[in-house]
Design a protein around this motif. Sequence first.
Motif, PDB file in Angstrom:
ATOM      1  N   MET A  71       0.852  -1.179   0.000  1.00  0.00           N
ATOM      2  CA  MET A  71       0.000   0.000   0.000  1.00  0.00           C
ATOM      3  C   MET A  71       0.885   1.224   0.000  1.00  0.00           C
ATOM      4  O   MET A  71       1.830   1.322   0.781  1.00  0.00           O
ATOM      5  CB  MET A  71      -0.891   0.003   1.250  1.00  0.00           C
ATOM      6  CG  MET A  71      -1.907  -1.123   1.232  1.00  0.00           C
ATOM      7  SD  MET A  71      -2.471  -1.622   2.866  1.00  0.00           S
ATOM      8  CE  MET A  71      -2.829  -0.081   3.645  1.00  0.00           C
ATOM      9  N   ILE A  72       0.584   2.153  -0.903  1.00  0.00           N
ATOM     10  CA  ILE A  72       1.383   3.373  -0.963  1.00  0.00           C
ATOM     11  C   ILE A  72       0.503   4.533  -0.528  1.00  0.00           C
ATOM     12  O   ILE A  72      -0.405   4.938  -1.244  1.00  0.00           O
ATOM     13  CB  ILE A  72       1.964   3.579  -2.372  1.00  0.00           C
ATOM     14  CG1 ILE A  72       2.855   2.383  -2.702  1.00  0.00           C
ATOM     15  CG2 ILE A  72       2.737   4.893  -2.445  1.00  0.00           C
ATOM     16  CD1 ILE A  72       3.305   2.299  -4.127  1.00  0.00           C
ATOM     17  N   PRO A  73       0.733   5.021   0.690  1.00  0.00           N
ATOM     18  CA  PRO A  73      -0.086   6.128   1.176  1.00  0.00           C
ATOM     19  C   PRO A  73       0.256   7.410   0.410  1.00  0.00           C
ATOM     20  O   PRO A  73       1.260   7.474  -0.282  1.00  0.00           O
ATOM     21  CB  PRO A  73       0.296   6.234   2.652  1.00  0.00           C
ATOM     22  CG  PRO A  73       1.601   5.544   2.790  1.00  0.00           C
ATOM     23  CD  PRO A  73       1.756   4.607   1.634  1.00  0.00           C
ATOM     24  N   GLY A  74      -0.596   8.427   0.541  1.00  0.00           N
ATOM     25  CA  GLY A  74      -0.365   9.699  -0.137  1.00  0.00           C
ATOM     26  C   GLY A  74       0.995  10.283   0.178  1.00  0.00           C
ATOM     27  O   GLY A  74       1.697  10.775  -0.690  1.00  0.00           O
ATOM     28  N   LYS A  75       1.363  10.222   1.430  1.00  0.00           N
ATOM     29  CA  LYS A  75       2.679  10.732   1.838  1.00  0.00           C
ATOM     30  C   LYS A  75       3.434   9.604   2.521  1.00  0.00           C
ATOM     31  O   LYS A  75       2.854   8.701   3.077  1.00  0.00           O
ATOM     32  CB  LYS A  75       2.513  11.873   2.855  1.00  0.00           C
ATOM     33  CG  LYS A  75       1.935  13.148   2.287  1.00  0.00           C
ATOM     34  CD  LYS A  75       2.075  14.260   3.318  1.00  0.00           C
ATOM     35  CE  LYS A  75       1.486  15.552   2.788  1.00  0.00           C
ATOM     36  NZ  LYS A  75       0.108  15.758   3.254  1.00  0.00           N
ATOM     37  N   GLY A  76       4.739   9.679   2.486  1.00  0.00           N
ATOM     38  CA  GLY A  76       5.533   8.721   3.245  1.00  0.00           C
ATOM     39  C   GLY A  76       5.843   7.461   2.473  1.00  0.00           C
ATOM     40  O   GLY A  76       5.619   7.375   1.268  1.00  0.00           O
ATOM     41  N   ASN A  77       6.343   6.481   3.203  1.00  0.00           N
ATOM     42  CA  ASN A  77       6.828   5.249   2.578  1.00  0.00           C
ATOM     43  C   ASN A  77       5.719   4.236   2.365  1.00  0.00           C
ATOM     44  O   ASN A  77       4.702   4.272   3.044  1.00  0.00           O
ATOM     45  CB  ASN A  77       7.910   4.612   3.462  1.00  0.00           C
ATOM     46  CG  ASN A  77       9.117   5.518   3.584  1.00  0.00           C
ATOM     47  OD1 ASN A  77       9.407   6.305   2.682  1.00  0.00           O
ATOM     48  ND2 ASN A  77       9.805   5.423   4.706  1.00  0.00           N
TER      49      ASN A  77
END
Length: 189
Positions: free
Chosen positions: A30-36
């Motif tokens: 899962m790739i969140p909007g911000k961060g890793n």
Amino acid sequence: MAKMQANQMRAGMVIEFEGQRYTILKQNIMIPGKGNAIIQVDMRNIKTGAKKDQRWRTADVVERLTTEDKEFTYSYADGDNLVLMDPETYEQTQVPSAILGDRLAFLQENMTVNVRLIEGDPVSMDLPETVTLEIAEADPVVKGQTASSSYKPALLVNGVKTMVPPFITAGERIVVRTEDASYVERAKN
């Protein structure tokens, strides 16, 4: 034991986590909007059979256990155990039926199963990807329903519920996935 990054986990691998052994059922990145990116992993505790959801960062390190795969033929159930036969030596071995979790209903006599072992101990068991089963009962088609619009509930002879296309009726044999009981096709034989 070998260390690997969390993003290298794949279904079927066995890891050690917080002192317990788990079989990986599936993983999603899962790739969140911000961060890793985060690895979301569904896994099953080998001893208890309990499922657990766990999240890791991609760079996190996990302990992968070395497993050996061996094919067996399923003979019969004995209490809470499944009796398997080694097709080469004809030796019998027993594994707890909990190893299969909710896929137990798809186990059939003389089925070839793949057992994953760690130091000789069975830790997980894979069934063939699909099985052919007869429909015990299927709901009648609702009038006005178009053939493509929706599947209807049906009950397989092994007691598992599934969803089938409207044209499938009780007594027919269908192919279903052992992983999630989903309909694949009408049986050809």
